[in-house]
Write a protein that holds these residues in place. Sequence first.
Motif, PDB file in Angstrom:
ATOM      1  N   LYS A   2     -28.767 -38.960 -21.443  1.00 47.48           N
ATOM      2  CA  LYS A   2     -27.463 -39.151 -22.082  1.00 47.48           C
ATOM      3  C   LYS A   2     -26.787 -37.767 -22.109  1.00 47.48           C
ATOM      4  O   LYS A   2     -27.356 -36.809 -22.671  1.00 47.48           O
ATOM      5  CB  LYS A   2     -27.668 -39.689 -23.491  1.00 47.48           C
ATOM      6  N   ILE A   3     -25.616 -37.677 -21.462  1.00 44.04           N
ATOM      7  CA  ILE A   3     -24.953 -36.372 -21.319  1.00 44.04           C
ATOM      8  C   ILE A   3     -23.520 -36.438 -21.849  1.00 44.04           C
ATOM      9  O   ILE A   3     -22.758 -37.349 -21.500  1.00 44.04           O
ATOM     10  CB  ILE A   3     -24.936 -35.935 -19.830  1.00 44.04           C
ATOM     11  N   ALA A   4     -23.139 -35.460 -22.688  1.00 42.21           N
ATOM     12  CA  ALA A   4     -21.745 -35.347 -23.119  1.00 42.21           C
ATOM     13  C   ALA A   4     -21.017 -34.481 -22.089  1.00 42.21           C
ATOM     14  O   ALA A   4     -21.523 -33.431 -21.685  1.00 42.21           O
ATOM     15  CB  ALA A   4     -21.671 -34.687 -24.496  1.00 42.21           C
ATOM     16  N   PHE A   5     -19.843 -34.934 -21.650  1.00 45.49           N
ATOM     17  CA  PHE A   5     -19.044 -34.124 -20.726  1.00 45.49           C
ATOM     18  C   PHE A   5     -17.672 -33.900 -21.360  1.00 45.49           C
ATOM     19  O   PHE A   5     -16.933 -34.837 -21.629  1.00 45.49           O
ATOM     20  CB  PHE A   5     -18.886 -34.813 -19.366  1.00 45.49           C
ATOM     21  N   VAL A  57     -27.030 -36.799 -27.738  1.00 49.12           N
ATOM     22  CA  VAL A  57     -27.192 -36.570 -26.291  1.00 49.12           C
ATOM     23  C   VAL A  57     -28.374 -35.642 -25.983  1.00 49.12           C
ATOM     24  O   VAL A  57     -28.875 -34.928 -26.851  1.00 49.12           O
ATOM     25  CB  VAL A  57     -25.910 -35.964 -25.652  1.00 49.12           C
ATOM     26  N   ASP A  58     -28.773 -35.667 -24.679  1.00 48.31           N
ATOM     27  CA  ASP A  58     -29.824 -34.763 -24.197  1.00 48.31           C
ATOM     28  C   ASP A  58     -29.222 -33.457 -23.673  1.00 48.31           C
ATOM     29  O   ASP A  58     -29.914 -32.444 -23.567  1.00 48.31           O
ATOM     30  CB  ASP A  58     -30.606 -35.431 -23.059  1.00 48.31           C
ATOM     31  N   ALA A  85     -32.159 -30.296 -29.793  1.00 45.49           N
ATOM     32  CA  ALA A  85     -32.918 -30.298 -28.530  1.00 45.49           C
ATOM     33  C   ALA A  85     -32.010 -30.380 -27.310  1.00 45.49           C
ATOM     34  O   ALA A  85     -32.458 -30.228 -26.176  1.00 45.49           O
ATOM     35  CB  ALA A  85     -33.890 -31.480 -28.519  1.00 45.49           C
ATOM     36  N   ALA A  86     -30.709 -30.618 -27.533  1.00 48.58           N
ATOM     37  CA  ALA A  86     -29.791 -30.785 -26.395  1.00 48.58           C
ATOM     38  C   ALA A  86     -29.618 -29.459 -25.653  1.00 48.58           C
ATOM     39  O   ALA A  86     -29.490 -28.400 -26.265  1.00 48.58           O
ATOM     40  CB  ALA A  86     -28.443 -31.303 -26.883  1.00 48.58           C
ATOM     41  N   LEU A  87     -29.587 -29.556 -24.325  1.00 48.43           N
ATOM     42  CA  LEU A  87     -29.318 -28.387 -23.494  1.00 48.43           C
ATOM     43  C   LEU A  87     -27.806 -28.225 -23.378  1.00 48.43           C
ATOM     44  O   LEU A  87     -27.106 -29.185 -23.062  1.00 48.43           O
ATOM     45  CB  LEU A  87     -29.928 -28.609 -22.102  1.00 48.43           C
ATOM     46  N   CYS A 107     -28.007 -20.084 -29.459  1.00 49.29           N
ATOM     47  CA  CYS A 107     -29.435 -19.741 -29.520  1.00 49.29           C
ATOM     48  C   CYS A 107     -29.860 -19.492 -30.971  1.00 49.29           C
ATOM     49  O   CYS A 107     -30.909 -19.982 -31.425  1.00 49.29           O
ATOM     50  CB  CYS A 107     -29.638 -18.499 -28.652  1.00 49.29           C
ATOM     51  N   ALA A 108     -29.006 -18.787 -31.719  1.00 45.51           N
ATOM     52  CA  ALA A 108     -29.320 -18.501 -33.132  1.00 45.51           C
ATOM     53  C   ALA A 108     -29.410 -19.789 -33.943  1.00 45.51           C
ATOM     54  O   ALA A 108     -30.104 -19.848 -34.959  1.00 45.51           O
ATOM     55  CB  ALA A 108     -28.253 -17.575 -33.713  1.00 45.51           C
ATOM     56  N   ALA A 109     -28.698 -20.835 -33.480  1.00 46.30           N
ATOM     57  CA  ALA A 109     -28.728 -22.123 -34.197  1.00 46.30           C
ATOM     58  C   ALA A 109     -29.848 -23.026 -33.660  1.00 46.30           C
ATOM     59  O   ALA A 109     -29.922 -24.189 -34.041  1.00 46.30           O
ATOM     60  CB  ALA A 109     -27.377 -22.814 -34.077  1.00 46.30           C
ATOM     61  N   GLY A 110     -30.667 -22.492 -32.732  1.00 47.07           N
ATOM     62  CA  GLY A 110     -31.830 -23.257 -32.253  1.00 47.07           C
ATOM     63  C   GLY A 110     -31.648 -23.991 -30.937  1.00 47.07           C
ATOM     64  O   GLY A 110     -32.524 -24.736 -30.512  1.00 47.07           O
ATOM     65  N   TYR A 111     -30.484 -23.773 -30.267  1.00 43.23           N
ATOM     66  CA  TYR A 111     -30.231 -24.469 -28.997  1.00 43.23           C
ATOM     67  C   TYR A 111     -30.643 -23.605 -27.810  1.00 43.23           C
ATOM     68  O   TYR A 111     -30.755 -22.388 -27.920  1.00 43.23           O
ATOM     69  CB  TYR A 111     -28.733 -24.768 -28.835  1.00 43.23           C
ATOM     70  N   ARG A 112     -30.765 -24.269 -26.631  1.00 43.31           N
ATOM     71  CA  ARG A 112     -30.862 -23.558 -25.355  1.00 43.31           C
ATOM     72  C   ARG A 112     -29.496 -23.679 -24.680  1.00 43.31           C
ATOM     73  O   ARG A 112     -28.951 -24.775 -24.618  1.00 43.31           O
ATOM     74  CB  ARG A 112     -31.922 -24.197 -24.451  1.00 43.31           C
TER      75      ARG A 112
END
Length: 289
Positions: A2-5, A57-58, A85-87, A107-112
Motif C-alpha cells: 500500500k503506497i501513498a503518492f 501505508v507501507d 514503519a513506512a518508507l 529519521c529523528a521521528a523513527g522513519y527511514r
Amino acid sequence: MKIAFIGLGNMGGGMAANLVRAGHQVQAFDLSEAALERARAHGCTTCGTVREAVAGVDAVVTMLPNGAIVKSLFVSDVIGHAPEAALLLDCSTIDVATAREVAGLACAAGYRMGDAPVSGGIAAANAGTLTFMVGGDPEVFAAAEPILAGMGKAVIHAGESGAGQAAKICNNMLLGASMVATAEAFKLAERLGLDLQTFYDIASKASGQCWSMTSYCPVPGVGPTTPADNGYQGGFATALMLKDLKLAMAAAEGVGAPVPMGHRAEELYAAFETDGNSALDFSAIIKVL
Ligand code: NAD
C-alpha cells in the motif's frame, strides 16, 4: 504494497499509474482536482488530504515542485501521521540541504527516508523508464529499490542522504552547459559555411560527441527527432532547467566549488526565461546564440 503518492502532476501522474500497474495499491493526493481525476482513471484510490493518503501505508512517495513544499508537507502531514514503519521517498528535485534536513527530521521521528530524484522527462515517467538516483543508507536503498523499479529502468544508489539530489543537480548542470556548447558549435559551423547535417555526421563521431548533440540535437532536421523538430514544444522546459541550474549554483556556493561553465549556463537560461521562453524546451536556447 500500500503506497501513498503525493503530487500527481506531469511526472507524478504517470509514476503513480505505473505503481498501480506494478500491482501496488496506491492512495493518491494532489491539490488539483483534475490531477485526482486522472489518478482515479489510472486505478489509484484518491484521498481528500495528505494525512488520509498516508494512513496505514507501507511507503510514501512524493513528486512535488520544490523544497519548501516538500519540507512543509512532510513536517505537517507525513511525519507523525504515516505509520512509523513506512518508507518515505521524495522523488522531487530539491536542494541538497533541504533533502538532508527533512530526512533528518523523519529519521529523528523513527522513519527511514531517502531522496530519489529522477532523470528522464514526462515521457519516461509515463513509460516507466525513469532513472532514479537514491540518497540514503544501504538499508533505505534496499527497501526503496523494488518500489522505484516499478517506475523506472534504472535505480542507482548515489550514497548517503542528499546524494541523490547532489547527483541530479551535477548531472543537470552538465546537461545545461553541454546544451549551450552544442548550440553555439552549430551556430558557428553555420557561420563558417558548413552544412549542418555534415557537421553533425562528423562531430557525432568525433571528440565533440555528447548527449545534447546525438540524442537531443537543438537544430531542426538534424540528428534524431527532438523537440527542435516540433517548434521546441514539449521536452524539458527552460523553467525546469533554470530551476536545476539555480539549485546547482546554490550548492556550489555552499561548498565553495568553482563552476564557471554552470554559472554562465545559468545566466543564459535566466535571460532566456526573462524574455518569455520559460515553457519552451531548453534546447531552444540556440535561438539566442
Ligand atoms: P507539476 O507542477 O506538473 O506537478 C507538481 C504537482 O504537485 C502538481 O500537480 C501540484 O498540484 C502538486 N502539488 C503542489 N503542492 C502540493 C501540495 N502541497 N500537496 C499536494 N500536491 C501538491 O511538476 P512536474 O513536472 O511533475 O515536476 C515535479 C518534480 O519533478 C519537480 O521537482 C521537478 O523539478 C521534477 N522533475 C521534472 C521533470 C520534468 O520533465 N517535468 C523531470 C525530472 C524531474
